[in-house]
Design an enzyme around this catalytic site. Structure first.
Site, PDB file in Angstrom:
ATOM      1  N   ASN A  19      -9.999  -5.361  -1.152  1.00 27.46           N
ATOM      2  CA  ASN A  19     -10.153  -4.184  -1.922  1.00 27.46           C
ATOM      3  C   ASN A  19      -9.597  -3.906  -3.101  1.00 27.46           C
ATOM      4  OD1 ASN A  19     -11.531  -2.159  -0.581  1.00 27.46           O
ATOM      5  ND2 ASN A  19     -10.560  -0.723   0.818  1.00 27.46           N
ATOM      6  N   ARG A  70       0.686  -1.299  -0.148  1.00 31.83           N
ATOM      7  CA  ARG A  70       0.413   0.331  -0.096  1.00 31.83           C
ATOM      8  C   ARG A  70       0.810   1.424   0.013  1.00 31.83           C
ATOM      9  NH1 ARG A  70      -5.092   1.131   4.109  1.00 31.83           N
ATOM     10  NH2 ARG A  70      -5.565   3.078   3.924  1.00 31.83           N
ATOM     11  N   ARG A  89      -1.179   7.507   4.289  1.00 25.50           N
ATOM     12  CA  ARG A  89      -2.077   6.794   4.715  1.00 25.50           C
ATOM     13  C   ARG A  89      -1.385   6.114   5.272  1.00 25.50           C
ATOM     14  NH1 ARG A  89      -5.650   6.376   9.492  1.00 25.50           N
ATOM     15  NH2 ARG A  89      -6.800   5.088   8.941  1.00 25.50           N
ATOM     16  N   CYS A 122     -18.771  -3.404   1.714  1.00 26.52           N
ATOM     17  CA  CYS A 122     -18.161  -2.210   2.087  1.00 26.52           C
ATOM     18  C   CYS A 122     -18.838  -1.652   3.126  1.00 26.52           C
ATOM     19  CB  CYS A 122     -17.717  -1.316   0.847  1.00 26.52           C
ATOM     20  SG  CYS A 122     -17.061   1.001   1.153  1.00 26.52           S
ATOM     21  N   ASN A 123     -18.291  -0.496   3.899  1.00 26.12           N
ATOM     22  CA  ASN A 123     -18.815  -0.315   5.393  1.00 26.12           C
ATOM     23  C   ASN A 123     -19.296   0.783   4.898  1.00 26.12           C
ATOM     24  OD1 ASN A 123     -16.017   0.980   5.048  1.00 26.12           O
ATOM     25  ND2 ASN A 123     -16.151   1.446   6.668  1.00 26.12           N
ATOM     26  N   HIS A 146     -16.437   3.083  -4.149  1.00 24.16           N
ATOM     27  CA  HIS A 146     -16.018   3.925  -3.516  1.00 24.16           C
ATOM     28  C   HIS A 146     -16.396   4.792  -4.919  1.00 24.16           C
ATOM     29  CE1 HIS A 146     -12.541   2.298  -0.555  1.00 24.16           C
ATOM     30  NE2 HIS A 146     -13.769   1.909  -0.198  1.00 24.16           N
ATOM     31  N   TYR A 152     -14.741   9.102  -1.736  1.00 16.26           N
ATOM     32  CA  TYR A 152     -13.603   9.821  -2.533  1.00 16.26           C
ATOM     33  C   TYR A 152     -14.083   9.941  -3.269  1.00 16.26           C
ATOM     34  CZ  TYR A 152     -12.276   5.387   0.130  1.00 16.26           C
ATOM     35  OH  TYR A 152     -11.994   4.522   1.229  1.00 16.26           O
TER      36      TYR A 152
END
Lengths: 412, 412, 412, 412
Positions: B140, B87, B260, B162-163, B192, B240
């Site tokens: 994801n 990431r 992040r 997805c939350n 998103h 997003y």
């Protein structure tokens, strides 16, 4: 048989006259009527026409729009609301924000469309009252205008034209040393956002051969892209795709160049000086752009009139031509001239890369049209925000305000 | 009844266990199997689970994937191939080119997808051999993965979660002081990349009221956008969308912030320290993101299992849910849990602004999937060129080379 | 909260009152208004209502349609233009030509529709002026009327109901000894031309079990067809399919039987004698047909009002519910009551056998509606010629003339 | 360049040779290969060919199918499995049940299709192995066979032909005294279930004029229907629609007439006597039916080969040609010969009357194909039950048993 040219005082008109002269016997053309809101330019062109045509074709002008279009079988739209001064603003304002300023794409295309829609709406309403002429549109953004005319004004006898397809056909014909009618293209998209997927010469699919031939010289097919890009996409995109695919370097180049509008103004000035006395088309016209414009227009009018069954690539409702595009999207696709109309030809599916762009820009087109129809500032912003070449939200309002200020758009 | 959690060594697992514990009686859940390729983390989580669950629910781990998923009715995917190190690269490499580096959107989403596809393909093939479990995916990019599983792998018992939707539902429920099930949303898009168009509370369309209420505080509905933007769009876009609508300022911010990924690494480290000894969920978990994640997953599993007829917003094939989107697009839409499946609910047309984005990114998703399946460098480039947050062609190859180098993608 | 019943003087009204009484607290129902063009019947029913409801629910009648529907949240259509006398003609005239005479199918359905359309058009126009009530339609042909209301009158708050789906759901619930809400059906088609393709009980697909169970007794699922036919089709068709699949023997039977209209007239006479004095619903009502009618209507109104998320099988626009049927076809499909509306649920593809019938009869429906709207004899003939149970051309005009003569249709 | 004729021993072959002779120079045709399973007929035709062609074109025969089709650019299918004896059964068995017995429509069409499918499947598989020839199909039921080849066998270079469209075009050309290519028709449907909606002569829509002209003599446009029917429908249906629109009287007529198969047997016998000695095409061939058959085939082959851009009405996938018909339905529509293929032309919406029939019979076609592919008796029954000219369920099994018995269909 009479043909009207709206924007008849344009520097393009002489070339168009040449095209119409060539087909006059085929369609029994008797008279051309020129109309323009600029009386001075109109007079210059009218007088040039008389010298140039030497009586072979009658050219008249009218002061009242209706007097020109009535009794016309075909009406050509080639006007440019706001003129080159407007274009100059469209090219320069976006650059202030680090965005591309171009006549028909992105923010420039938006501003051009917003200037053109009220005129097209007015003209179509007036044409409907005095004739049911077939409108052949060259006014930019040509596809966007056709979307407006067919889907929002509901004027069915309207077809949008561009000189790009005919140049592409010609390039393919030259490459294989055949006639124009021996070439058939799987070609589709929105005007100035088109994609060439397959090339047929007579009964043979020569796509691989074309890709091979342009490996070292994409210019052979009229492309300014590196051949590696064409190979990557497995598609030949319109040269206007450069604004999307080379956005940063284009912005940089634009910032460092004289705006195209200014160059064209100079060319125009020079041209009009020539038109005042010339009786032949001055070679300087070729600098103006729009190559083969008159050929495309004249051949289309001839073939619709004769219902010849010839194929033309025009802007019209998709109607199944591309199977994975909704029927009502106005698209630039091969169509056949029959029964006094154009009927799209079913050419199969669009490539996903092309689809991504086409859907996106079509939605931009529709939001722009709705912004105009509802005089809605919010919808105008929404359109600009959707466009890949449009502004971020944090400076979108400023940009829109600049456009409203210089062009006087009626948006609330 | 057994549920497997793939990526069971994740820091999220404790919250998930809480959710599953809450529904264990409703669905007669006997056992949870955790699987992870990181044995150390897995052991920590397993031991925490025993302390936390106090025997209320049996938790086991397996070293062999098949041993875990066999006999499972549901399999949860929550793994992260490449981990936070991957990431970090996705967040930093694009920035070198002045482009957004984000986990699930744009180039980061592309790289994440390319790492995830081979694992998903492998796991699905192995699940098919030993069970026909229902897969609930949180890995994801969740929608992209669901597109891959449903349309390319053809594994039908697969739903992407997805939350975000549950948090939005909760925000609306809180705003009107009603229960979650009293809220119904016209909400659609790609994961998103979603859009909330209408809000119903019980039998009333409260959209205008919501717009009024968030005028001074969009955060009320969980949005970080200025209310003027929401008003302009007449839609509430997923947060997003900021990457598209505030691209430049976001790039600037990202350049000036700690990635992040690094923050999360620190949170994770801290969390795992706690997990080693804690017997309750540490409050620090809330910093991790993913709020209500376990509620969404547990409620969905319960409702599918009971075929309760409850509505969940999930990633599944559109199937007419949004009428102007093709049936086969995997979309995030309200669906009803019945007959052991989810059936999308027909909610009408999508807004043109939303459509423009949805089509564009869906085509990007498909090109990316095809690039993976064909191991094609050209298709990977084509995907990146189509993405509005992707590179220009003149540095696209360099960018792709960087990604290939650090992630070792198998592309020719 | 007020509900209006148009055709309130019908013998069905008492059962409906029972249904509405059962839900009155759930929806806070205060008053029922009955309207009928037959003052005598209306009085009888009104008086019965008072005795039956014993003040639990207020019942009023109005002489002016507008006075009844205004302030109503729901309006129930259950009128029968032309009455049973009209029905008798629809049942007997086609038989003279060797064709099926039936109230809602084929020529009888055509004649019924032509009598109903002007009334529905008038009522909807008047409702629009004084309220925006939700119309629940039971007037036959119920699906055809809903096609007219939604697609031609554009009145969106209109849903067509029939008692067949609820009886089928009940039969399936009884078969597996579960509650009504535990049953989910893949069921679709036009009203009285529907097909049951799959049965789910809770999370299980029990279709094969159902087929097994009805092998020796199709009546178990409420079917009058030989189980071999159901097995052949791999579908359970509506019992009205018998007119298509057993046309000759049905014509023969109809010729040898007392018309159903006459039987019903006798039942009605008997019922109205009872209604004059009774204060409870007389058991003879069950002979009238329409079992569970009131349950279907009351539950639907309750669930729309509460936006309960419950599933009802109703006539509404397909909107993607069945993926290979156009969105605008009014279909009888499972829909969810949310946000004060019904939203169809996406249930997949229709079987080709069902599709063949559905398309054919939908086109018949549309031609019939256009014949009414344009008062066109030619379009009426065209509709009849398309119907599989309609006349051959050589006697179609005679048949249409007979219908025009007895019903006074305004066709030129 | 070589063309193969499968069913080369047919009495039609001489006319076809004439057609191919006419185009031989255009397409540089060197050789025709005839193949037939009947060696005697094949020899007669071969010998006639030599006398008739006088060396202008080489004709060969092959005993092995592969030897004939290999090296062929085009393969013509004009075989008739089961011969006229089979046709006689198809014409007489349905009549026993009071149903229409006809070669290509209804039950006869079903039986014919079931005999043809295995042969077509076998031939296509074998062609694929030795060549990639373009197949031009005349074998009946021609549209049904094309549906099978394109949608089920996936052989793309396959086009279905019929002589009806060219006769209709010729009739329109004669009516207005123009050339064939000056006529353009909005014409669509399934083979033998087609509808002519608009007629254009050059750039003019002459539909109203045509309707006026045929008022007293529908035969002018080649129709056997009363003009009042054409006026009622506002469409000119294929003459095969008489089986649907005049079912009873047609059954009566068929019962009282000598079967067409018998008449044709006699014509054939007579023809073959002539072929044995003649060196010119005997005038008796005109009694055989199939007028302009060879013209249609030869012109199509020539225009595909030359990619002339000429329009032909052929059976091919709809692909958007008719906008309210799914893309994958094989339809008989105007198509343009380009790039060595045929591309359908987008002609707009189908009329609802036509749609009702088209959908219904297309579903019958697909059920029949699936019955064949799965060797399923149930699906065969299902297909017959759907057909408007098919049996009721109570005698459908008997009818199917009769067909199975005489034709030996492999159905379980």
């Amino acid at each position: 048989m009479r043909i009207s040219v709206i924007g008849g005082g344009s520097s393009y008109t002489p070339e168009l006259l040449k095209g119409l002269k060539d087909i006059k016997d085929d369609i029994d053309l008797k008279e051309i009527c020129l109309y323009d809101i600029n009386p001075e330019k109109l007079r210059t062109i009218e007088e040039f026409s008389r010298r140039y045509l030497k009586g072979e074709l009658k050219v008249v002008t009218e002061k009242v729009f209706e007097d020109c279009v009535k009794d016309s079988s075909y009406v050509l739209f080639q006007f440019r609301p706001g003129g080159l001064e407007g274009r100059l603003k469209d090219e320069t304002i976006p650059l202030k924000y680090g965005l591309i300023g171009q006549e028909t794409t992105g923010i420039g295309g938006f501003a051009m469309a917003m200037r053109v829609f009220p005129i097209v709406e007015d003209y179509i309403n007036r044409i409907e009252k005095v004739s049911r002429a077939f409108v052949v549109n060259f006014t930019n953004p040509s596809g966007h205008v056709t979307e407006f005319a067919l889907n929002y004004l509901g004027y069915e006898k309207f077809v949008g034209l561009c000189n790009i397809p005919i140049n592409l056909l010609q390039a393919a014909a030259d490459m294989f040393e055949v006639n124009l009618e021996d070439v058939f293209l799987k070609y589709y998209g929105l005007n100035h956002l088109t994609f060439l997927e397959r090339v047929y010469i007579k009964s043979k699919d020569v796509t691989e051969e074309v890709l091979e031939k342009i490996k070292y010289s994409p210019a052979n097919i009229g492309s300014s892209f590196p051949s590696s890009l064409i190979e990557t996409l497995n598609l030949l995109p319109s040269s206007y795709l450069k604004y999307y695919l080379f956005e940063r370097s284009t912005v940089k180049n634009l910032k460092n160049s004289k705006p195209r509008a200014q160059i064209v103004m100079e060319v125009e000035k020079e041209l009009f000086e020539k038109y005042k006395f010339a009786s032949e088309i001055p070679p300087e016209l070729s600098k103006r752009g729009g190559s083969m414009y008159s050929t495309a227009a004249a051949m289309l009018i001839r073939d619709i009139h004769l219902s010849s069954g010839s194929i033309h690539i025009v802007n019209t409702k998709n109607s199944g031509a591309v199977s994975n595009i909704p029927d009502d999207y106005v698209m630039e696709v091969p169509s056949i001239a029959k029964g006094g109309k154009v009927f799209p030809i079913s050419i199969g599916e669009a490539d996903p890369f092309a689809l991504g762009f086409i859907h996106n820009i079509k939605m931009f087109e529709r939001l722009t049209i709705e912004a105009y129809l509802k005089r809605s500032r919010k919808l105008a912003l929404k359109a600009l925000l959707l466009h890949p070449l449009g502004p971020d939200y944090d400076f979108a309002e400023d940009l829109l305000n600049d456009l409203i200020e210089v062009h006087g758009f009626d948006l609330k």
